[in-house]
Design an enzyme around this catalytic site. Structure first.
Site, mmCIF file in Angstrom:
data_model
loop_
_atom_site.group_PDB
_atom_site.id
_atom_site.type_symbol
_atom_site.label_atom_id
_atom_site.label_comp_id
_atom_site.label_asym_id
_atom_site.label_seq_id
_atom_site.Cartn_x
_atom_site.Cartn_y
_atom_site.Cartn_z
ATOM 1 N N GLU A 1 -96.680 -35.254 -42.211
ATOM 2 C CA GLU A 1 -97.930 -34.569 -41.836
ATOM 3 C C GLU A 1 -98.465 -33.722 -42.980
ATOM 4 O O GLU A 1 -98.464 -32.491 -42.901
ATOM 5 C CB GLU A 1 -97.664 -33.661 -40.632
ATOM 6 N N PRO A 2 -98.922 -34.343 -44.057
ATOM 7 C CA PRO A 2 -99.427 -33.549 -45.180
ATOM 8 C C PRO A 2 -100.787 -32.926 -44.873
ATOM 9 O O PRO A 2 -101.669 -33.578 -44.321
ATOM 10 C CB PRO A 2 -99.564 -34.586 -46.299
ATOM 11 N N GLY A 3 -100.936 -31.671 -45.211
ATOM 12 C CA GLY A 3 -102.230 -30.997 -45.087
ATOM 13 C C GLY A 3 -102.693 -30.556 -46.461
ATOM 14 O O GLY A 3 -103.612 -31.095 -47.056
ATOM 15 N N ARG A 4 -101.976 -29.555 -46.984
ATOM 16 C CA ARG A 4 -102.350 -28.948 -48.262
ATOM 17 C C ARG A 4 -102.480 -29.989 -49.390
ATOM 18 O O ARG A 4 -103.440 -29.959 -50.158
ATOM 19 C CB ARG A 4 -101.260 -27.927 -48.646
ATOM 20 N N TYR B 1 -100.612 -13.542 -47.984
ATOM 21 C CA TYR B 1 -99.389 -14.078 -48.610
ATOM 22 C C TYR B 1 -99.228 -13.712 -50.077
ATOM 23 O O TYR B 1 -98.353 -14.261 -50.746
ATOM 24 C CB TYR B 1 -99.372 -15.617 -48.547
ATOM 25 N N CYS C 1 -115.082 -4.178 -46.107
ATOM 26 C CA CYS C 1 -114.871 -2.742 -46.148
ATOM 27 C C CYS C 1 -113.410 -2.390 -45.983
ATOM 28 O O CYS C 1 -113.014 -1.773 -44.989
ATOM 29 C CB CYS C 1 -115.725 -2.073 -45.084
ATOM 30 N N GLU C 2 -112.594 -2.821 -46.898
ATOM 31 C CA GLU C 2 -111.238 -2.307 -47.003
ATOM 32 C C GLU C 2 -110.693 -2.568 -48.392
ATOM 33 O O GLU C 2 -111.012 -3.587 -49.013
ATOM 34 C CB GLU C 2 -110.322 -2.860 -45.913
ATOM 35 N N TYR D 1 -106.599 -24.386 -46.139
ATOM 36 C CA TYR D 1 -106.363 -23.082 -45.513
ATOM 37 C C TYR D 1 -107.307 -21.992 -46.036
ATOM 38 O O TYR D 1 -106.939 -20.822 -46.084
ATOM 39 C CB TYR D 1 -104.895 -22.650 -45.676
HETATM 40 N N1 LLP Z 1 -97.038 -30.050 -39.752
HETATM 41 C C1 LLP Z 1 -96.803 -28.895 -39.117
HETATM 42 C C2 LLP Z 1 -96.097 -28.914 -37.850
HETATM 43 C C3 LLP Z 1 -97.231 -27.689 -39.687
HETATM 44 O O1 LLP Z 1 -96.972 -26.545 -39.068
HETATM 45 C C4 LLP Z 1 -97.911 -27.707 -40.916
HETATM 46 C C5 LLP Z 1 -98.378 -26.466 -41.538
HETATM 47 C C6 LLP Z 1 -98.165 -28.936 -41.532
HETATM 48 C C7 LLP Z 1 -97.695 -30.093 -40.925
HETATM 49 C C8 LLP Z 1 -98.914 -29.068 -42.830
HETATM 50 O O2 LLP Z 1 -98.203 -28.491 -43.875
HETATM 51 P P1 LLP Z 1 -98.771 -28.616 -45.378
HETATM 52 O O3 LLP Z 1 -98.605 -30.041 -45.813
HETATM 53 O O4 LLP Z 1 -100.174 -28.198 -45.351
HETATM 54 O O5 LLP Z 1 -97.905 -27.685 -46.148
HETATM 55 N N2 LLP Z 1 -101.857 -20.837 -43.740
HETATM 56 C C9 LLP Z 1 -100.754 -21.083 -44.662
HETATM 57 C C10 LLP Z 1 -100.106 -22.423 -44.407
HETATM 58 C C11 LLP Z 1 -99.612 -22.566 -43.005
HETATM 59 C C12 LLP Z 1 -98.972 -23.888 -42.757
HETATM 60 C C13 LLP Z 1 -98.747 -24.081 -41.303
HETATM 61 N N3 LLP Z 1 -98.234 -25.346 -40.942
HETATM 62 C C14 LLP Z 1 -101.269 -21.000 -46.093
HETATM 63 O O6 LLP Z 1 -102.451 -20.722 -46.261
HETATM 64 O O7 LLP Z 1 -100.506 -21.157 -47.039
#
Ligand code: LLP
Length: 431
Positions: A290-293, A334, A360-361, A390
């Site tokens: 499940e790639p997001g980033r 973070y 304003c902080e 994100y």
């Molecule tokens: N699968 C699950 C169950 C997850 O919780 C996440 C991310 C992903 C896949 C995707 O992960 P990635 O490939 O994007 O690393 N807001 C934070 C990141 C939170 C990630 C939450 N879960 C940031 O800005 O760094």
């Protein structure tokens, strides 16, 4: 440059995906999220090709919508043949509203409400990733009400430390996600799920963290997960047909960050999984990640206009811009690092600034201690790189600031994928 879609023109001005950043800023206004559509597609293909090479047809990458969720993103994912994971009715609705197939959506979340479960099932979501026992009962009851068996994966916490930052570690035994192996609860969880008539238990899920760089994190995860699969087979005769190991590959925010060779990592993970399954006498499960980033981060850039420059002699210089923690809360949350570039001219006579926002902080810092030309002045443009993941998805309306538009860049052209939030939009829900 940090990424090969960032360059400078002969006059020193910044180019992103081959287009002039100052010209885009003038045309669309700032703050502005830019996204390189071709890079998003190339990142999808990197996963799809690597999965095909390693597993043939028996694997699918799911785009983690939480990284950036809006309609055009799901059109791209549908066109590229990516699966999708979603965590809310909002993400599901966004995907379905552009015709993304419900059957290819995996529904995540540790706090799904009865309404969420009903919504997802009535819309024919392909698979629920069940986080806990309470949700098992909810999904089972809803499936039986609708007279069907719902495909599910069960989320297990494998007890792995992915060596990333605290807020995105999800693998260790004490996190709020999933059911831990270490305490014996995971075994009981599977047993309970198998007894429920409304469920078709296809397999297991785990996700150990985000911004993962340790080369062997997924291999260590598989050691544990395949061990668990073997014990489930021995004790319950249960065959894990699908195994989803979550997301997490890190990206480069700074020039000094490592570049993960994702296709090579996937090939190694596949070889390891095949070996483990062969050794345990288990069939190779259908494999999911499940790639997001790593799909969207380097496709993004945020552009601001400098509102004010402040010099406090002996202490600090601030460049204060027209956005801030509302469009990018990641440094505040973070201490996330970013590469910041003057968008109008190259590096000359640089001194250290804090890039601050307009909220304003005092904590509204986008990035501390970055070099910018000493004579950086109001009206000039500043770019923050690698903001595709994100940033838009975590943006807020703090101080009643509207969220920036998302402008897509493709083949030398640009188009609005999400329009700028107006002051009328900000009052749209007020009665
Ligand atoms: N699968 C699950 C169950 C997850 O919780 C996440 C991310 C992903 C896949 C995707 O992960 P990635 O490939 O994007 O690393 N807001 C934070 C990141 C939170 C990630 C939450 N879960 C940031 O800005 O760094």
């Amino acid at each position: 440059m940090l990424s090969d879609n960032i360059s400078r023109a002969a006059d020193g001005s910044l180019r992103f995906a081959g287009q002039s950043v100052p010209a885009l800023a003038e045309h669309y206004g700032t703050p502005l999220y830019l996204m390189d559509e071709e890079r998003i597609r190339a990142n999808c293909r990197m996963y799809l090709d690597a999965f095909r090479a390693a597993f043939g047809g028996a694997a699918l990458p799911l785009y983690a919508g939480k990284a950036a969720s809006f309609k055009q993103m799901y059109r791209i994912m549908a066109a590229e043949g990516m699966g999708v994971e979603a965590v809310s009715q909002g993400e599901i609705h966004t995907a379905l509203s552009v015709g993304y197939p419900a059957g290819r959506i995996y529904f995540h979340g540790d706090g799904k409400t009865p309404a969420d479960v009903r919504f997802a099932m009535e819309h024919g979501i392909g698979c629920f990733i069940v986080d806990n026992e309470h949700e098992l009962a909810l999904v089972d009851a809803e499936a039986r009400r609708l007279g069907r068996r719902q495909k599910v994966l069960l989320r297990i916490t494998p007890g792995i430390d992915p060596h990333t930052y605290e807020a995105v570690n999800t693998g260790t035994v004490d996190v709020k996600f999933g059911v831990p192996l270490e305490t014996g609860q995971a075994f009981a969880f599977v047993q309970e799920a198998l007894a429920l008539e409304g469920l078709e238990v296809a397999g297991l899920h785990c996700h150990v963290g985000s911004m993962v760089f340790d080369e062997d994190v997924f291999e260590r995860t598989l050691d544990i997960m395949v061990g668990f699969m073997a014990s489930l087979y021995r004790s319950l005769g249960f065959v894990t047909r699908e195994l989803n190991v979550g997301g997490g590959y890190g990206v480069r925010y700074l020039e000094s960050d490592r570049q993960a060779d994702i296709p090579a990592r996937i090939a190694a993970v596949a070889a390891h999984l095949k070996q483990l399954c062969a050794d345990a006498g288990l069939p190779l499960p259908f494999f999911l990640m499940e790639p997001g980033r790593s799909i969207v981060a380097d496709a993004g850039m945020t552009v601001y206009t400098v509102s004010t420059v402040k010099h406090i002699p002996g202490f600090k210089r601030y460049a204060i811009v027209d956005g801030g923690m509302g469009d990018n809360p990641r440094y505040c949350l973070y201490q996330a690092r970013y590469t910041v570039l003057h968008a109008d001219r190259g590096a000359e006579n640089e001194v250290i600034f804090d890039l601050a926002g307009r909220c304003c902080e005092s904590g509204d810092i986008i990035q501390p201690a970055i070099p910018l030309p000493a004579d950086t002045r109001p009206g000039e443009h500043i770019a923050v790189c690698t903001t595709g993941a994100y940033n838009y998805s975590m943006a807020s309306n703090y101080n009643r600031l509207g969220r920036p538009p998302v402008v897509m860049l493709r083949g030398g052209e640009s188009y609005v994928a999400v329009r700028r939030e107006s002051i009328e939009d900000l009052c749209a829900l007020d009665l």
